[in-house]
Design an enzyme around this catalytic site. Structure first.
Site, PDB file in Angstrom:
ATOM      1  N   HIS A   3      -2.712   7.962   6.514  1.00 26.92           N
ATOM      2  CA  HIS A   3      -1.707   8.843   5.891  1.00 26.92           C
ATOM      3  C   HIS A   3      -2.362  10.092   5.287  1.00 26.92           C
ATOM      4  CE1 HIS A   3       2.072   6.699   6.207  1.00 26.92           C
ATOM      5  NE2 HIS A   3       1.528   5.580   5.757  1.00 26.92           N
ATOM      6  N   GLY A  48       0.835  -1.191   0.000  1.00 29.87           N
ATOM      7  CA  GLY A  48       0.000   0.000   0.000  1.00 29.87           C
ATOM      8  C   GLY A  48       0.872   1.245   0.000  1.00 29.87           C
ATOM      9  N   GLN A  73       2.876  10.070   1.184  1.00 27.44           N
ATOM     10  CA  GLN A  73       4.165   9.408   1.407  1.00 27.44           C
ATOM     11  C   GLN A  73       5.166   9.729   0.302  1.00 27.44           C
ATOM     12  OE1 GLN A  73       2.167   5.384   2.192  1.00 27.44           O
ATOM     13  NE2 GLN A  73       4.137   5.221   3.224  1.00 27.44           N
ATOM     14  N   CYS A 103       5.456  -0.021   7.431  1.00 27.10           N
ATOM     15  CA  CYS A 103       5.161   1.129   6.581  1.00 27.10           C
ATOM     16  C   CYS A 103       6.384   1.448   5.733  1.00 27.10           C
ATOM     17  CB  CYS A 103       4.810   2.322   7.468  1.00 27.10           C
ATOM     18  SG  CYS A 103       4.403   3.816   6.564  1.00 27.10           S
ATOM     19  N   LEU A 104       6.142   1.750   4.455  1.00 25.23           N
ATOM     20  CA  LEU A 104       7.256   2.096   3.565  1.00 25.23           C
ATOM     21  C   LEU A 104       7.964   3.369   4.030  1.00 25.23           C
ATOM     22  CD1 LEU A 104       5.724   1.244   0.071  1.00 25.23           C
ATOM     23  CD2 LEU A 104       7.320  -0.102   1.437  1.00 25.23           C
ATOM     24  N   HIS A 109      -4.807   1.841   7.239  1.00 23.68           N
ATOM     25  CA  HIS A 109      -3.429   2.321   7.384  1.00 23.68           C
ATOM     26  C   HIS A 109      -3.153   3.440   6.372  1.00 23.68           C
ATOM     27  CE1 HIS A 109       1.052   1.595   7.918  1.00 23.68           C
ATOM     28  NE2 HIS A 109       1.018   2.229   6.766  1.00 23.68           N
ATOM     29  N   GLU A 110      -3.501   3.190   5.102  1.00 24.56           N
ATOM     30  CA  GLU A 110      -3.226   4.185   4.058  1.00 24.56           C
ATOM     31  C   GLU A 110      -4.113   5.421   4.225  1.00 24.56           C
ATOM     32  OE1 GLU A 110      -0.550   3.868   2.555  1.00 24.56           O
ATOM     33  OE2 GLU A 110      -0.259   1.733   2.900  1.00 24.56           O
TER      34      GLU A 110
END
Length: 187
Positions: A153, A59, A64, A107-108, A149-150
């Site tokens: 952001h 994701g 991000q 998380c990225l 989660h996304e």
């Protein structure tokens, strides 16, 4: 007919977008709604998918990669070429399931940090697809978690803000070179 975004699920040596990391202010700014879904938005979504696959993610949210628009891309099966990635534009959660589930997240924007987060097990989300058409999706398990989660952001919230075990959080962040001061606990 869908203008499915064609993106090869592979790592690129030079992904089109740069992922920002915990501590970077851009990750804390709320994203703006997308006024019109057009070719430029589809291109951003395509580049986000390429960047996500290149980073071995499932994701990615536009903030991000420094883009303050309400766009998220998700693919819970990046190794399955038949699984179509999701592009959610201006997503809103219509309903949360009543059952909570504690599971590990990563998380990225915080590489190699994995911690437990409590979230609803199911969600129903309304959004526009890459063609600007309204959609509704009921999700559970990993997909429901990835959506929540996304979407966090998009509001400047990161998963570490939701971690309840402060000791584990501080240890993990320190171990991987991130500042615990960058966390903004949701109280």
């Amino acid at each position: 007919m869908t203008a499915q975004l064609l993106v090869e699920k592979k790592k690129l040596e030079n992904p089109p977008l740069k992922i920002h990391y915990l501590g970077d202010r851009v990750l804390r700014q709320p994203a703006k709604r997308v006024a019109k879904v057009d070719q430029s938005i589809r291109q951003v979504a395509q580049q986000m998918l390429q960047t996500m696959y290149s980073a071995d993610g499932i994701g990615l949210a536009a903030p991000q990669v420094g883009i303050h628009k309400q766009i998220i891309v998700i693919d819970c099966e990046p190794d399955n070429p038949d699984n179509k990635p999701l592009v959610l534009i201006n997503p809103t959660i219509k309903r949360f399931g009543s059952k909570l589930c504690d599971a590990q997240e990563g998380c990225l924007s915080i590489p190699n940090v994995y911690l437990d987060v409590m979230r609803p097990e199911e969600v129903e989300v309304a959004y526009k697809d890459e063609n600007g058409r309204p959609q509704t999706l009921k999700a559970d398990g990993l997909l429901a978690r990835a959506i929540q989660h996304e979407m966090d952001h998009l509001n400047g919230v990161m998963f570490v803000d939701r971690v309840e075990n402060g000791l584990a959080l501080t240890e993990e962040l320190n171990k991987h070179g991130f500042s615990p001061q960058a966390v903004k606990p949701l109280a």
